[in-house]
Motif scaffolding. Structure first.
Motif, PDB file in Angstrom:
ATOM      1  N   PRO A 154      46.014  39.221  46.295  1.00  0.00           N
ATOM      2  CA  PRO A 154      44.929  39.059  45.319  1.00  0.00           C
ATOM      3  C   PRO A 154      44.258  40.370  44.924  1.00  0.00           C
ATOM      4  CG  PRO A 154      44.253  38.282  47.496  1.00  0.00           C
ATOM      5  CD  PRO A 154      45.725  38.532  47.563  1.00  0.00           C
ATOM      6  N   ASP A 155      44.254  41.380  45.812  1.00  0.00           N
ATOM      7  CA  ASP A 155      43.620  42.646  45.425  1.00  0.00           C
ATOM      8  C   ASP A 155      44.386  43.328  44.300  1.00  0.00           C
ATOM      9  OD1 ASP A 155      44.966  44.865  47.942  1.00  0.00           O
ATOM     10  OD2 ASP A 155      45.548  42.810  47.513  1.00  0.00           O
ATOM     11  N   LYS A 156      45.717  43.220  44.315  1.00  0.00           N
ATOM     12  CA  LYS A 156      46.512  43.809  43.232  1.00  0.00           C
ATOM     13  C   LYS A 156      46.288  43.069  41.923  1.00  0.00           C
ATOM     14  CE  LYS A 156      50.189  45.606  46.220  1.00  0.00           C
ATOM     15  NZ  LYS A 156      51.645  45.575  46.524  1.00  0.00           N
ATOM     16  N   VAL A 157      46.217  41.742  41.998  1.00  0.00           N
ATOM     17  CA  VAL A 157      45.992  40.933  40.796  1.00  0.00           C
ATOM     18  C   VAL A 157      44.638  41.258  40.172  1.00  0.00           C
ATOM     19  CG1 VAL A 157      45.637  38.592  39.922  1.00  0.00           C
ATOM     20  CG2 VAL A 157      47.468  39.045  41.569  1.00  0.00           C
ATOM     21  N   TYR A 191      40.963  43.259  36.148  1.00  0.00           N
ATOM     22  CA  TYR A 191      39.629  43.821  35.887  1.00  0.00           C
ATOM     23  C   TYR A 191      39.729  45.195  35.231  1.00  0.00           C
ATOM     24  CZ  TYR A 191      36.361  40.363  37.577  1.00  0.00           C
ATOM     25  OH  TYR A 191      35.581  39.235  37.692  1.00  0.00           O
ATOM     26  N   SER A 192      40.755  45.963  35.564  1.00  0.00           N
ATOM     27  CA  SER A 192      40.950  47.235  34.884  1.00  0.00           C
ATOM     28  C   SER A 192      41.184  47.016  33.391  1.00  0.00           C
ATOM     29  CB  SER A 192      42.144  47.972  35.509  1.00  0.00           C
ATOM     30  OG  SER A 192      42.410  49.168  34.816  1.00  0.00           O
ATOM     31  N   ASN A 193      41.988  46.010  33.083  1.00  0.00           N
ATOM     32  CA  ASN A 193      42.245  45.684  31.677  1.00  0.00           C
ATOM     33  C   ASN A 193      40.983  45.178  30.988  1.00  0.00           C
ATOM     34  OD1 ASN A 193      44.097  45.543  29.524  1.00  0.00           O
ATOM     35  ND2 ASN A 193      44.402  43.346  29.838  1.00  0.00           N
ATOM     36  N   LEU A 194      40.226  44.330  31.678  1.00  0.00           N
ATOM     37  CA  LEU A 194      38.982  43.810  31.110  1.00  0.00           C
ATOM     38  C   LEU A 194      37.998  44.936  30.799  1.00  0.00           C
ATOM     39  CD1 LEU A 194      38.411  40.626  33.319  1.00  0.00           C
ATOM     40  CD2 LEU A 194      38.576  40.654  30.822  1.00  0.00           C
ATOM     41  N   GLU A 195      37.849  45.876  31.729  1.00  0.00           N
ATOM     42  CA  GLU A 195      36.898  46.966  31.525  1.00  0.00           C
ATOM     43  C   GLU A 195      37.342  47.872  30.377  1.00  0.00           C
ATOM     44  OE1 GLU A 195      34.029  47.232  32.779  1.00  0.00           O
ATOM     45  OE2 GLU A 195      34.130  45.750  34.407  1.00  0.00           O
ATOM     46  N   ASN A 196      38.659  48.103  30.265  1.00  0.00           N
ATOM     47  CA  ASN A 196      39.160  48.917  29.161  1.00  0.00           C
ATOM     48  C   ASN A 196      38.864  48.264  27.808  1.00  0.00           C
ATOM     49  OD1 ASN A 196      40.177  50.985  30.734  1.00  0.00           O
ATOM     50  ND2 ASN A 196      42.201  50.038  30.957  1.00  0.00           N
ATOM     51  N   LEU A 197      39.099  46.934  27.738  1.00  0.00           N
ATOM     52  CA  LEU A 197      38.816  46.214  26.489  1.00  0.00           C
ATOM     53  C   LEU A 197      37.317  46.202  26.195  1.00  0.00           C
ATOM     54  CD1 LEU A 197      41.281  43.216  26.917  1.00  0.00           C
ATOM     55  CD2 LEU A 197      41.408  44.990  25.154  1.00  0.00           C
ATOM     56  N   ILE A 227      44.271  39.674  28.078  1.00  0.00           N
ATOM     57  CA  ILE A 227      43.503  39.929  29.297  1.00  0.00           C
ATOM     58  C   ILE A 227      44.435  39.964  30.504  1.00  0.00           C
ATOM     59  CG2 ILE A 227      41.683  39.052  30.804  1.00  0.00           C
ATOM     60  CD1 ILE A 227      40.679  39.992  28.072  1.00  0.00           C
ATOM     61  N   LEU A 228      45.409  39.067  30.504  1.00  0.00           N
ATOM     62  CA  LEU A 228      46.262  38.878  31.678  1.00  0.00           C
ATOM     63  C   LEU A 228      47.376  39.906  31.775  1.00  0.00           C
ATOM     64  CD1 LEU A 228      46.601  34.991  31.370  1.00  0.00           C
ATOM     65  CD2 LEU A 228      45.140  36.234  32.973  1.00  0.00           C
TER      66      LEU A 228
END
Length: 490
Positions: free
Chosen positions: A80-83, A88-94, A18-19
């Motif tokens: 924090p916006d970059k983090v 969240y992009s990775n979470l949505e892809n998964l 996720i990270l």
């Protein structure tokens, strides 16, 4: 680490898949180091390592020792916006791949931010601006001087311990905390370009994050008006103007000149009190001219019902005005208090709910007047509750005033000719907070609340605003809501 501690901390750990985007994508096998059900309370931690003297740096080390290093971020290194965009992009892809673990992390994720009120406001603005599919609620660790945001939601106002035991105790509270929605407030300021001099906000330090994008619009922005300067931002706790902001400005200026003298909360608070004396806040009626009183500086209008502006009378003795969203100001005091039944009936006042779409407007004469907050049921001069408030500054005897958002002050030049400076504050959606079950903040929807929700429905207006118009500027650029009267500010 004891085995029991390790089991407890697993509730908060997040898998590297996720990270770290792309981690393990070379094969389709899902091989998480947590069980398939996912952590009960996954967290991302943001720490301002420069807050609280050495406390911020120490807290960063402790969180990284207890959690995974990749889920704890130093705000001095990465915004924090970059983090959040990356994770969240990775979470949505998964999630699109049918990953149940990612879906549960999205549903359960909670954020922790450690810093002053300005740092907390920065993260709140980012979460609002990113328009996440499932916005996570936020817990605040008090590392600043005033710590009004943490105090309002039950996290305390004293700087916390940084040892493992203290951090684990805080994590346990985060897991047990309740979610609360609070109102967001948008602020817009517009003025004609002065023939001479400057009109940009003058900050004692770097432009603070709590002011978000409180800066001039670019020439390419469709709302930029030729011959005018427009500034905008947002806040969650309060906007204030006058003597209290002047003292805060002096404090921040002193801290910029002598940072070595501001190493802990107690010293900061005592210095703040001394500056209140030297700036004349206790003897304002003797040391400050009437031209600096709010009624002389600006004409104030409020909107209680959509589309209906009315003049707000400001007593001539008021030298500081506070537009309050939370029941916590100046170190945890509640300037609005709780109006009794007669006041609620005769003046149409309500208790200070944090999610009712109303902002409380309170006035103070001087520091002595502020001391009434120390007394049981003490409060400032209740001026009004409103959905919007507008300040119109015309040519006056003074060439500047002081303003403050969520603890961060600036010096605001005023027109030296006959043009007008206008500041308008309006409701702008809500954000999710984490709160302890005995916190000071109250929801209008709580069954114990006696006030009924206003049946005027704003949903049609909210739904009509495009995503770009519903941003604060904490992440990328945002635009002003449609319902703000642009023509009036031209």
């Amino acid at each position: 680490m004891a085995f029991s501690d390790s089991n407890f901390l697993k509730n908060f750990w997040i898998s590297d898949k996720i990270l770290v985007p792309g981690f393990g994508f070379d094969n389709d096998e899902i091989d998480y180091d947590d069980d398939d059900d996912g952590p009960e309370c996954p967290v991302l931690v943001f720490v301002n390592s420069r807050s609280g003297g050495q406390l911020g740096g120490n807290l960063l080390k402790t969180y990284r020792a207890l959690l995974k290093e990749k889920q704890v971020f130093d705000l001095g290194d990465e915004a924090p916006d970059k983090v959040l965009s990356r994770i969240y992009s990775n979470l949505e892809n998964l999630k699109l791949k049918g990953d149940e673990y990612a879906k549960k992390v999205i549903e359960r994720l909670r954020l922790i931010v450690a810093g002053g009120d300005g740092t907390a406001g920065w993260l709140l603005g980012v979460v609002c601006d990113l328009k996440l599919s499932h916005p996570p609620p936020i817990a605040t660790v008090p590392l600043g001087t005033g710590n009004n945001l943490p105090f309002a939601f039950g996290w305390g106002k004293k700087n916390p311990g940084t040892d493992e035991s203290s951090v684990m105790s805080f994590l346990d509270q985060v897991m047990k905390a309740k979610e609360m929605k609070i109102d967001n407030w948008h602020i817009l300021m517009r003025m004609r370009a002065p023939k001479e001099g400057l009109c940009d906000p003058i900050a004692p330090l770097e432009l603070p994050h709590s002011l978000h994008a409180f800066h001039r619009l670019s020439e390419a922005d469709e709302l930029n008006v030729e011959g005018c300067h427009t500034f905008r931002g947002g806040f969650w706790n309060y906007f204030s103007m006058g003597m209290d902001a002047q003292v805060s400005y002096a404090f921040h200026s002193e801290r910029k000149l002598h940072p070595e003298k501001f190493k802990n909360q107690l010293i900061n608070q005592s210095t703040y009190a001394k500056l209140g004396c030297t700036q004349g806040w206790f003897c304002a009626h003797l040391l400050h001219p009437p031209s600096s009183n709010i009624a002389h500086l600006a004409k104030v209008k409020i909107m209680k019902r959509r589309g209906h502006w009315e003049d707000l009378h400001i007593p001539s003795s008021i030298r500081s005005i506070v537009c309050l969203n939370l029941p916590s100001f100046s170190g945890g005091f509640n300037p609005w208090g709780t109006p009794n039944k007669d006041k609620q009936r005769d003046r149409d006042l309500t208790p200070p709910y944090v999610d009712d779409g109303l902002i409380e407007i309170v006035g103070f004469r001087d520091a002595w007047h502020g001391l009434v907050l120390l007394a049981p049921n003490g409060h400032g001069t209740r001026l009004a509750q409103a959905k919007r408030i507008r300040f119109e500054f015309h040519k006056v005897a003074t060439d500047h005033t002081f303003m403050r958002i969520d603890g961060e002050p600036w010096k605001q030049p005023l027109p030296i000719d006959d043009d007008t400076v206008e500041v308008e504050i309006s409701h702008h959606g809500q954000v999710n907070m984490l709160a302890t079950h005995d916190c000071k903040s109250k929801s209008v929807y709580d069954p114990s609340s006696i006030h009924l929700v206003d049946d005027e429905d704003d949903s049609d207006v909210e739904d009509s605003i495009s995503d770009e118009f519903r941003k604060f500027g904490a992440a990328n650029t945002f635009k002003i809501p449609d319902e703000v009267d642009h023509a009036h500010l031209s």
